[in-house]
Every structure is written in structure tokens, then in C-alpha cells.
Scaffold this active site. Structure first.
Site, mmCIF file in Angstrom:
data_model
loop_
_atom_site.group_PDB
_atom_site.id
_atom_site.type_symbol
_atom_site.label_atom_id
_atom_site.label_comp_id
_atom_site.label_asym_id
_atom_site.label_seq_id
_atom_site.Cartn_x
_atom_site.Cartn_y
_atom_site.Cartn_z
ATOM 1 N N CYS A 66 0.878 -1.172 0.000
ATOM 2 C CA CYS A 66 0.000 0.000 0.000
ATOM 3 C C CYS A 66 0.915 1.221 0.000
ATOM 4 O O CYS A 66 2.095 1.100 -0.321
ATOM 5 C CB CYS A 66 -1.005 -0.028 1.150
ATOM 6 S SG CYS A 66 -0.342 0.127 2.816
HETATM 7 C C1 RB5 Z 1 -4.149 5.073 0.449
HETATM 8 O O1 RB5 Z 1 -4.194 6.390 0.095
HETATM 9 C C2 RB5 Z 1 -3.189 4.868 1.600
HETATM 10 O O2 RB5 Z 1 -3.741 5.371 2.775
HETATM 11 C C3 RB5 Z 1 -2.887 3.404 1.737
HETATM 12 O O3 RB5 Z 1 -2.330 2.941 0.559
HETATM 13 C C4 RB5 Z 1 -1.894 3.008 2.816
HETATM 14 O O4 RB5 Z 1 -0.777 3.811 2.798
HETATM 15 C C5 RB5 Z 1 -2.429 2.852 4.169
HETATM 16 O O5 RB5 Z 1 -1.686 2.519 5.100
#
Ligand code: RB5
Length: 152
Positions: A66
Site C-alpha cells: 500500500c
Molecule cells: C491510500 O491512500 C493509503 O492510505 C494506503 O495505501 C496506505 O498507505 C495505508 O496505510
């Protein structure tokens, strides 16, 4: 080895680098999405898919991506039997498996670059739990906590 991989929009681009890289190294990659850079997608959905693949025996290890690696890892750790951590260095990536039997590696696309990510995933996937008595003892204590809180 079968590896489940998943990413939200924050990790989509890095997933699409890591997945074919692992295939080129001989790993069987099960890609649980995202399949497009959809800004409205939610990282827990991909954590769930990867966690369930491991718990159902469809994959031995998982990789989540993420933006930071944090959200995906937090969500994955809600599944009893999943041990995920964000590792942005090679030492943690293999030591987390050897000592702690980590079975999911979480990465942050907004934190590290693709070349370091490739080294980290290889160290993670080539590591094995040591089985040393002290590590088994500690892991059993973690599993006891998991069992206690699952009774809720
Ligand atoms: C998405 O914008 C972001 O919040 C997600 O990818 C991640 O970093 C969450 O921990």
C-alpha cells in the site's frame, strides 16, 4: 513457492513490478489485485484476500503493498495465523521469518523504490523459520494471545 500478492491503489505500481519480478525468479504468484489504479479501493480488501489465501493453503507466503505498508499490514494481522510486518530493509525481511515466522511482508510504495523492494522480497521469500527453541517458545506465547483474544 506460491506467493499471494495484493495491493491497493497506493501500492498498485510497485505490485506490478514485484509480481513479474518474482515470476521471473521462479515463484508462482497469485495476484489478488488491485487490477487497476482505482483510487476508491480499500487496502483491507486486499489484505483479506492475501490472508485467506495463506490460511486456506493456497499460498505459503504473502506480500502486500500500500502507500506506506502500514494499513495493509495492520489489516492482515487481524487474521489469526497471519504474522505481517512492514519491512523496508533486508535484515528485517529475513530475520522476521527466521525468528518470528513472519508469513506476510508489507511494503510501502511511497517509501521505498523498486530495486530495494526486489531485494527485500527475495530475502523474505528465501528465509525459513529457524525452529530454535527460544523462537518456538516466543511464537507459542504470541499464539496464546491470539487464542485468548479470539474467544471474545
Ligand atoms: C491510500 O491512500 C493509503 O492510505 C494506503 O495505501 C496506505 O498507505 C495505508 O496505510
Amino acid at each position: 513457492m506460491k506467493v499471494a500478492i495484493g495491493a491497493d491503489h497506493g501500492g498498485f505500481a510497485l505490485k506490478n513490478i514485484v509480481a513479474p519480478f518474482l515470476e521471473s525468479k521462479g515463484f508462482e504468484v497469485l495476484d489478488f489485485g488491485a487490477y487497476g489504479p482505482e483510487a476508491s479501493d480499500d487496502y483491507p480488501d486486499f489484505s483479506k484476500a492475501v490472508a485467506e489465501a495463506i490460511l486456506q493453503g493456497k499460498a505459503e507466503r504473502g506480500i502486500l503493498v500500500c502507500g506506506s505498508g502500514v494499513g495493509a499490514s495492520v489489516a492482515a494481522n487481524k487474521f489469526p495465523g497471519i504474522r505481517s510486518a512492514v519491512c523496508h530493509d533486508t535484515y528485517s525481511a529475513h530475520q522476521g521469518v527466521e525468528d518470528d515466522d513472519m508469513n506476510v511482508l508489507s511494503l510501502g510504495e511511497r517509501v521505498i523504490g523498486p530495486e530495494l523492494a526486489k531485494e527485500i522480497v527475495l530475502r523474505f521469500l528465501s528465509a525459513r523459520f529457524s525452529g530454535a527453541e527460544r523462537h518456538v517458545r516466543r511464537l507459542e506465547k504470541v499464539k496464546d494471545m491470539e487464542r485468548d483474544f479470539s474467544k471474545g
